[in-house]
Design a protein around this motif. Sequence first.
Motif, PDB file in Angstrom:
ATOM      1  N   GLY A  62       0.828  -1.206   0.000  1.00 45.84           N
ATOM      2  CA  GLY A  62       0.000   0.000   0.000  1.00 45.84           C
ATOM      3  C   GLY A  62       0.859   1.251   0.000  1.00 45.84           C
ATOM      4  O   GLY A  62       0.593   2.221  -0.722  1.00 45.84           O
ATOM      5  N   PHE A  63       1.899   1.219   0.801  1.00 49.61           N
ATOM      6  CA  PHE A  63       2.850   2.329   0.895  1.00 49.61           C
ATOM      7  C   PHE A  63       3.509   2.587  -0.462  1.00 49.61           C
ATOM      8  O   PHE A  63       3.658   3.737  -0.886  1.00 49.61           O
ATOM      9  N   ALA A 107       2.263   2.009  -3.345  1.00 53.19           N
ATOM     10  CA  ALA A 107       1.271   2.679  -4.197  1.00 53.19           C
ATOM     11  C   ALA A 107       1.224   4.174  -3.882  1.00 53.19           C
ATOM     12  O   ALA A 107       1.232   5.019  -4.785  1.00 53.19           O
ATOM     13  N   GLY A 108       1.187   4.496  -2.600  1.00 52.04           N
ATOM     14  CA  GLY A 108       1.134   5.900  -2.198  1.00 52.04           C
ATOM     15  C   GLY A 108       2.356   6.682  -2.659  1.00 52.04           C
ATOM     16  O   GLY A 108       2.246   7.801  -3.163  1.00 52.04           O
ATOM     17  N   LEU A 109       3.521   6.070  -2.497  1.00 53.53           N
ATOM     18  CA  LEU A 109       4.759   6.709  -2.962  1.00 53.53           C
ATOM     19  C   LEU A 109       4.695   6.961  -4.469  1.00 53.53           C
ATOM     20  O   LEU A 109       5.089   8.029  -4.945  1.00 53.53           O
ATOM     21  N   MET A 156       2.127   7.453  -6.170  1.00 55.57           N
ATOM     22  CA  MET A 156       1.147   8.522  -6.427  1.00 55.57           C
ATOM     23  C   MET A 156       1.740   9.906  -6.206  1.00 55.57           C
ATOM     24  O   MET A 156       1.146  10.908  -6.596  1.00 55.57           O
ATOM     25  N   THR A 157       2.898   9.966  -5.561  1.00 55.85           N
ATOM     26  CA  THR A 157       3.563  11.271  -5.414  1.00 55.85           C
ATOM     27  C   THR A 157       4.681  11.431  -6.443  1.00 55.85           C
ATOM     28  O   THR A 157       5.568  12.276  -6.276  1.00 55.85           O
ATOM     29  N   HIS A 185       6.944   9.091  -7.480  1.00 56.26           N
ATOM     30  CA  HIS A 185       8.155   8.286  -7.333  1.00 56.26           C
ATOM     31  C   HIS A 185       8.080   7.010  -8.172  1.00 56.26           C
ATOM     32  O   HIS A 185       7.004   6.458  -8.386  1.00 56.26           O
ATOM     33  N   ASP A 215      -4.464  -1.496  -4.790  1.00 56.07           N
ATOM     34  CA  ASP A 215      -3.724  -0.240  -4.581  1.00 56.07           C
ATOM     35  C   ASP A 215      -2.771   0.044  -5.747  1.00 56.07           C
ATOM     36  O   ASP A 215      -2.644   1.191  -6.168  1.00 56.07           O
TER      37      ASP A 215
END
Lengths: 263, 306
Positions: free
Chosen positions: B54-55, B57-59, B61-62, B64, B86
């Motif tokens: 999940g992390f 995916a979030g990274l 999305m910024t 990276h 995700d």
Amino acid sequence: MSELATAEFARMIRREIVELAHRSGGPHVGSALSCADILATLYGEILRFDPWEERDIFILSKAHAATALYAALAVKGIITPELLAGYCKNGGKLPAHLDRLSAPGIECSAGSLGHGFNVGLGMAFGFKRKGSAQRVFALVGDGETQEGSIWEGALFAPQHGLDNFTAIMDYNNLQGYGRPREICSFEPVIAKWESFGWQVAAVDGHDHQALAAAIAGPTAGKPRMIVAGTVKGKGVSFMEDQLIWHYYIVTDEIRERAMQELA
Amino acid sequence: MRNRFIDTLIAAGEGRDDLIFLSGDAGLGVFDGLRRDAPGSFVNMGVAEQNMAGFAAGLAMTGHKVVMYNIIPFLLYRCYEQVRNDICYQGLPVIMAGIGSGITYAPQGMSHYSIEDLGIAATMPNLAVISPCDATEARAAAEYALSADQPVYVRLAKRGEQAIHTSAVTDISTPLKICSGSDCALLFHGSIAEEVMAAAALLEEDGISVMLISVPMVQPLNEDALVDMLGPVRLVVTVEEHYEHSGLGSSLLWVKSEADPGWRLKTAGIPRQFIHEVYDCKGLRRLFGLDAVQLARKVKGWLADE
């Protein structure tokens, strides 16, 4: 936004939640109503959207309350009335749970619990790494914190000092099939999160001023958990604190009665 | 092949701020140089696979470019829903580097094998899947993954694989003909290549002409190129360190049903069973008839059936 305006924002969200539930015949009305004040406070007073490319991020991890987010985005003018009209309609764009690619302002696809929280941690880390001042807010359900992934993230976030990440728990004290303490208690919730290294605040989740003060408060180099005490179904008297409103659908008659209360 | 893959990525990361490596507390030694030279480009996520995916995916999305590293069961199985919802559903170009393909880790036990990963990956339609057979393909896979705008899963063995290619691979996205032949074609992916090469040598000794094709990009499969390449061969055999009912073999069945070619298809892989038997990798290959001698014998038998 002033307190009065935030209250009006919340009322508009609630009315839209009931409308969307009525039109779609979908469940989770109580879950959406319980977080309407939190969303009104965030979208009305906290989140920064200008410039859009550097906006704060709100993730609705408890995505079964998607109608509350769609309503907030519509009131805010981030999604169009046309998009909202397609909620759960054949050929429409907005599903019952969230698809990031469906509309602007949907920051994270979600629906299965214990996902958005961790994606949000990744975003918070990414913003920090880029030197961006963007902040991440994630709303989790109380029952959602029974997910193992939540506790994986709870362990991880303080290690990296993710003080640009704020989780808000919609603690309405009713999950899908009963009260959390009767199923799998996460109490003492404040002591638990504090012991994991989080900065924790408890607040009345229907008090806009208290919410705004807690959310806007200082961070101490730690990720934050704001435990927002709420009432499931808040704002419609006969739905309040009633488990059935996790599932029941809004009939014509229910809609009528609810709208009178939300007038 | 693992180190070639990771080192290619790390080398590409020099001068690139967006590239970041996440490890699930795995890969002892692999990232030492990176941790020394660019500590901000590596995060040990600990033993927490759901959070890691999940992390990641979030990274992503910024903005990276994220490389997620773990042994395959902990990369793809433990956190399947995070990879599905995700990363893939959100269409994020995360690179998932999975170590220990097939039965590489034997005799560590079933928990550490990855003999169903292609079947699982097949449930995610935008996920590119590359199964390199040697270090040369691993390098090409890394280069592909770095420039991809979709999620990529790379299925790696570990170390010491036989070199199959004698020159650089320029296009990893298509089947690669290793040698021409007219009697039958052996298709393979991953580190089982060494058994296939040896089997082909045995067949050639018996006067059988074997076409060898490495299929590194298992998904999406370049079906047209493959059908063209196979041309007039009579028999096609897939060989893989994977369940034969959910890997390349079953993809070829699909191709065959669509293209209606002239060739017969036979599959060699791991049968539908959990592995309770205790053997090393070579031993398990023998148990499942995937060693060179048994492969050659099977192919001769299938050719004789005609």
